[in-house]
Design a protein around this motif. Structure first.
Motif, short mmCIF file in Angstrom:
data_model
loop_
_atom_site.label_atom_id
_atom_site.label_comp_id
_atom_site.label_asym_id
_atom_site.label_seq_id
_atom_site.Cartn_x
_atom_site.Cartn_y
_atom_site.Cartn_z
N ILE A 240 1.43 -1.20 -0.18
CA ILE A 240 -0.49 -0.19 0.25
C ILE A 240 0.71 1.49 -0.41
CG2 ILE A 240 -1.76 1.08 1.36
CD1 ILE A 240 -2.52 -1.40 2.32
N PRO A 241 1.13 1.75 -1.07
CA PRO A 241 1.90 3.00 -1.11
C PRO A 241 1.33 4.16 -0.64
CG PRO A 241 0.62 2.92 -3.29
CD PRO A 241 -0.11 1.35 -2.18
N THR B 223 6.65 5.50 0.06
CA THR B 223 7.11 4.59 1.15
C THR B 223 6.14 3.44 1.03
OG1 THR B 223 8.44 2.56 2.23
CG2 THR B 223 6.60 4.68 3.57
N ASP B 224 6.05 2.39 1.31
CA ASP B 224 4.66 0.91 1.58
C ASP B 224 4.47 1.04 2.70
OD1 ASP B 224 4.48 0.21 -1.19
OD2 ASP B 224 6.12 -1.18 -1.42
N LEU B 225 3.04 0.75 3.47
CA LEU B 225 2.96 0.42 4.23
C LEU B 225 3.45 -0.45 5.11
CD1 LEU B 225 1.00 1.73 6.51
CD2 LEU B 225 -0.87 0.52 5.17
N GLY B 226 4.11 -0.76 6.71
CA GLY B 226 4.97 -1.29 6.80
C GLY B 226 5.80 -1.30 7.16
N SER C 171 4.67 0.83 10.59
CA SER C 171 4.02 -0.46 11.04
C SER C 171 2.57 -0.12 11.92
CB SER C 171 4.47 -1.72 10.27
OG SER C 171 5.34 -1.54 12.34
N GLN C 172 3.71 1.24 12.62
CA GLN C 172 2.45 1.84 13.55
C GLN C 172 0.94 2.26 12.69
OE1 GLN C 172 4.59 5.20 15.40
NE2 GLN C 172 6.19 4.04 15.65
N VAL C 173 1.13 2.11 11.71
CA VAL C 173 -0.42 2.83 11.20
C VAL C 173 -1.13 1.84 12.34
CG1 VAL C 173 -2.02 2.68 9.20
CG2 VAL C 173 0.39 3.90 9.45
N PRO C 174 -2.41 3.03 12.51
CA PRO C 174 -3.84 2.33 13.00
C PRO C 174 -4.51 1.08 12.16
CG PRO C 174 -3.97 4.30 13.87
CD PRO C 174 -3.16 4.48 12.57
#
Ligand SMILES: [Zn+2]
Length: 116
Positions: A3-4, A17-20, A34-37
């Motif tokens: 997930i960009p 970047t990519d999520l995570g 990777s801290q994204v809720p």
């Protein structure tokens, strides 16, 4: 599935970047995405899945029209139906789906990642 996302660093640089992923800015600050809720992550994934479903629906729709055209009018029907439906799909349906998709993703609240 990647997930960009774009991170805006405290120094003002935008990092793609990519999520995570864990990224390090040129200024030295590191961000762990990777801290994204979880619910925001889920919303992004849901929007992407929905978009893929629409894409497959479009492909089936065009293929179905081509087959129907062939069954009704033979080769001529196929050659007439497929481009017409494809044109309709990519000119009329697809842009609307894309616009809705972009809006859905834009509506997602942004979040702040602390440099770590
Ligand atoms: Zn920076």
């Amino acid at each position: 599935m990647a997930i960009p996302i774009t991170i805006t660093c405290e120094c003002g640089r935008a990092i793609q970047t990519d999520l995570g992923e864990r990224v390090v800015c040129e200024c030295g600050r590191a961000y762990d995405t990777s801290q994204v809720p979880r619910e925001k992550r889920a919303a992004v994934v849901a929007a992407q899945t929905q978009f893929r479903v629409y894409m497959w629906f479009g492909i089936l729709f065009i293929a179905g029209a081509a087959v129907t055209g062939y069954l009704v009018h033979g080769m001529v029907g196929l050659l007439l139906a497929a481009p017409c439906v494809a044109l309709f799909w990519f000119r009329v349906v697809q842009p609307r789906v894309s616009a809705r998709q972009r809006k859905a993703l834009a509506d997602l609240p942004s979040w702040t990642i602390e440099a770590g």
